[in-house]
Scaffold this motif. Structure first.
Motif, PDB file in Angstrom:
ATOM      1  N   ARG A  42      40.913  44.185  39.460  1.00 33.34           N
ATOM      2  CA  ARG A  42      40.404  42.816  39.310  1.00 33.34           C
ATOM      3  C   ARG A  42      39.333  42.707  38.242  1.00 33.34           C
ATOM      4  O   ARG A  42      39.311  41.753  37.459  1.00 33.34           O
ATOM      5  CB  ARG A  42      39.896  42.290  40.641  1.00 33.34           C
ATOM      6  CG  ARG A  42      41.049  41.729  41.470  1.00 33.34           C
ATOM      7  CD  ARG A  42      40.560  41.370  42.801  1.00 33.34           C
ATOM      8  NE  ARG A  42      40.567  42.664  43.485  1.00 33.34           N
ATOM      9  CZ  ARG A  42      40.342  42.838  44.743  1.00 33.34           C
ATOM     10  NH1 ARG A  42      40.044  41.818  45.490  1.00 33.34           N
ATOM     11  NH2 ARG A  42      40.402  44.017  45.288  1.00 33.34           N
ATOM     12  N   ALA A  43      38.417  43.674  38.192  1.00 29.56           N
ATOM     13  CA  ALA A  43      37.362  43.632  37.173  1.00 29.56           C
ATOM     14  C   ALA A  43      37.960  43.780  35.777  1.00 29.56           C
ATOM     15  O   ALA A  43      37.555  43.069  34.845  1.00 29.56           O
ATOM     16  CB  ALA A  43      36.334  44.728  37.439  1.00 29.56           C
ATOM     17  N   ALA A  44      38.929  44.677  35.612  1.00 28.12           N
ATOM     18  CA  ALA A  44      39.562  44.864  34.303  1.00 28.12           C
ATOM     19  C   ALA A  44      40.333  43.614  33.883  1.00 28.12           C
ATOM     20  O   ALA A  44      40.279  43.202  32.717  1.00 28.12           O
ATOM     21  CB  ALA A  44      40.488  46.082  34.338  1.00 28.12           C
ATOM     22  N   LEU A  45      41.046  42.991  34.819  1.00 28.73           N
ATOM     23  CA  LEU A  45      41.752  41.745  34.506  1.00 28.73           C
ATOM     24  C   LEU A  45      40.762  40.657  34.100  1.00 28.73           C
ATOM     25  O   LEU A  45      40.937  39.981  33.071  1.00 28.73           O
ATOM     26  CB  LEU A  45      42.574  41.269  35.710  1.00 28.73           C
ATOM     27  CG  LEU A  45      43.192  39.878  35.566  1.00 28.73           C
ATOM     28  CD1 LEU A  45      44.233  39.866  34.461  1.00 28.73           C
ATOM     29  CD2 LEU A  45      43.795  39.426  36.888  1.00 28.73           C
ATOM     30  N   GLY A  46      39.713  40.481  34.886  1.00 30.07           N
ATOM     31  CA  GLY A  46      38.735  39.428  34.593  1.00 30.07           C
ATOM     32  C   GLY A  46      38.047  39.619  33.260  1.00 30.07           C
ATOM     33  O   GLY A  46      37.934  38.671  32.468  1.00 30.07           O
ATOM     34  N   VAL A  47      37.593  40.842  32.965  1.00 31.98           N
ATOM     35  CA  VAL A  47      36.910  41.069  31.697  1.00 31.98           C
ATOM     36  C   VAL A  47      37.876  40.904  30.531  1.00 31.98           C
ATOM     37  O   VAL A  47      37.509  40.394  29.468  1.00 31.98           O
ATOM     38  CB  VAL A  47      36.179  42.431  31.674  1.00 31.98           C
ATOM     39  CG1 VAL A  47      37.114  43.596  31.416  1.00 31.98           C
ATOM     40  CG2 VAL A  47      35.055  42.420  30.659  1.00 31.98           C
ATOM     41  N   LEU A 102      41.239  31.474  32.727  1.00 30.73           N
ATOM     42  CA  LEU A 102      40.163  31.130  33.660  1.00 30.73           C
ATOM     43  C   LEU A 102      40.693  30.832  35.051  1.00 30.73           C
ATOM     44  O   LEU A 102      40.016  31.119  36.046  1.00 30.73           O
ATOM     45  CB  LEU A 102      39.350  29.947  33.131  1.00 30.73           C
ATOM     46  CG  LEU A 102      38.447  30.264  31.948  1.00 30.73           C
ATOM     47  CD1 LEU A 102      37.773  29.000  31.442  1.00 30.73           C
ATOM     48  CD2 LEU A 102      37.419  31.315  32.310  1.00 30.73           C
ATOM     49  N   ALA A 103      41.896  30.276  35.143  1.00 31.84           N
ATOM     50  CA  ALA A 103      42.491  30.049  36.464  1.00 31.84           C
ATOM     51  C   ALA A 103      42.748  31.388  37.155  1.00 31.84           C
ATOM     52  O   ALA A 103      42.552  31.511  38.375  1.00 31.84           O
ATOM     53  CB  ALA A 103      43.778  29.238  36.337  1.00 31.84           C
ATOM     54  N   MET A 104      43.158  32.401  36.398  1.00 36.26           N
ATOM     55  CA  MET A 104      43.347  33.731  36.991  1.00 36.26           C
ATOM     56  C   MET A 104      42.013  34.326  37.416  1.00 36.26           C
ATOM     57  O   MET A 104      41.910  34.929  38.491  1.00 36.26           O
ATOM     58  CB  MET A 104      44.060  34.669  36.013  1.00 36.26           C
ATOM     59  CG  MET A 104      45.531  34.368  35.886  1.00 36.26           C
ATOM     60  SD  MET A 104      46.484  35.665  35.066  1.00 36.26           S
ATOM     61  CE  MET A 104      45.719  35.781  33.476  1.00 36.26           C
ATOM     62  N   VAL A 105      40.988  34.167  36.593  1.00 36.94           N
ATOM     63  CA  VAL A 105      39.658  34.658  36.962  1.00 36.94           C
ATOM     64  C   VAL A 105      39.196  33.978  38.250  1.00 36.94           C
ATOM     65  O   VAL A 105      38.706  34.630  39.169  1.00 36.94           O
ATOM     66  CB  VAL A 105      38.645  34.439  35.817  1.00 36.94           C
ATOM     67  CG1 VAL A 105      37.219  34.695  36.286  1.00 36.94           C
ATOM     68  CG2 VAL A 105      38.986  35.324  34.625  1.00 36.94           C
ATOM     69  N   ALA A 106      39.397  32.677  38.348  1.00 37.86           N
ATOM     70  CA  ALA A 106      39.007  31.941  39.554  1.00 37.86           C
ATOM     71  C   ALA A 106      39.786  32.430  40.771  1.00 37.86           C
ATOM     72  O   ALA A 106      39.232  32.566  41.864  1.00 37.86           O
ATOM     73  CB  ALA A 106      39.222  30.444  39.347  1.00 37.86           C
ATOM     74  N   ALA A 107      41.076  32.714  40.595  1.00 36.04           N
ATOM     75  CA  ALA A 107      41.923  33.119  41.714  1.00 36.04           C
ATOM     76  C   ALA A 107      41.587  34.515  42.227  1.00 36.04           C
ATOM     77  O   ALA A 107      41.680  34.770  43.423  1.00 36.04           O
ATOM     78  CB  ALA A 107      43.395  33.058  41.295  1.00 36.04           C
ATOM     79  N   MET A 108      41.186  35.420  41.345  1.00 32.67           N
ATOM     80  CA  MET A 108      40.986  36.801  41.785  1.00 32.67           C
ATOM     81  C   MET A 108      39.525  37.129  42.091  1.00 32.67           C
ATOM     82  O   MET A 108      39.235  38.199  42.593  1.00 32.67           O
ATOM     83  CB  MET A 108      41.555  37.784  40.766  1.00 32.67           C
ATOM     84  CG  MET A 108      40.913  37.791  39.413  1.00 32.67           C
ATOM     85  SD  MET A 108      39.489  38.869  39.430  1.00 32.67           S
ATOM     86  CE  MET A 108      38.677  38.367  37.953  1.00 32.67           C
ATOM     87  N   SER A 109      38.610  36.210  41.833  1.00 36.50           N
ATOM     88  CA  SER A 109      37.199  36.517  42.050  1.00 36.50           C
ATOM     89  C   SER A 109      36.654  35.780  43.267  1.00 36.50           C
ATOM     90  O   SER A 109      37.261  34.845  43.776  1.00 36.50           O
ATOM     91  CB  SER A 109      36.384  36.129  40.806  1.00 36.50           C
ATOM     92  OG  SER A 109      36.400  34.742  40.607  1.00 36.50           O
TER      93      SER A 109
END
Length: 178
Positions: A42-47, A102-109
């Protein structure tokens, strides 16, 4: 430059595709060092998504700083750049090949947001619960939620969006390989 005291890691870079892959590997290694292996994906995807946004949209330059901070039971990942424009979550067309980062960041964080940083820049960040290293999956433990807050301590309003408060987007691939 990389510095990493016990619970803090900072990486300064140009947000270019080759560098984004390197930063993803640095984030993964740092989380392994902190024994937070379950947060790596998740951190790697978000960054990756935040750095891709800097690469695609930031002006006047692509210089940015990635910061990992582990406080108590929460990992915060932030990206600071020199473009003062705050990001906007778009409703991407189902067949679009971009616009879902950003929608993916919102979904996984657990939470995420953006705030102005001085006169010419911004910080976009997301958090992950660090206590889940040995607990149940995040989605089952935390129902979706969303909130918008304003603070008047700064000359600009700070926007915070918490949780995946909108419908989940279709899976998409990042535009950056590595």
């Amino acid at each position: 430059m990389i510095s990493h005291p016990s619970r803090h890691c900072t990486v300064e870079l140009q947000a270019l595709p080759s560098r984004i892959g390197q930063v993803r590997r640095i984030v993964s290694a740092q989380l392994r060092y902190w024994h937070l292996d379950s947060l790596i994906d998740r951190a790697a995807l978000g960054v990756t998504e935040l750095l891709t946004n800097v690469h695609l949209h930031a002006r006047p330059d692509k210089t940015c700083t990635v910061e990992l901070e582990l406080l108590l039971d929460r990992l915060t990942v932030s990206v600071r750049d020199h473009d003062p424009r705050l990001p906007v979550v778009d409703d991407a067309d189902p067949l679009a090949t971009c616009g879902r980062g950003l929608a993916m960041v919102a979904a996984m964080s657990e939470s995420w947001g953006a705030r102005p940083d001085g006169d010419s820049g911004k910080v976009v960040w997301f958090t992950l619960p660090a206590t889940m290293a040995t607990s149940e999956p995040f989605a089952a433990a935390h129902p979706p939620r969303r909130a918008v807050e304003e603070t008047h301590a700064r000359p600009f309003p700070e926007v915070e969006q918490v949780g995946p408060g909108r419908p989940q987007p279709a899976p998409a691939r990042s535009a950056v390989a590595g």
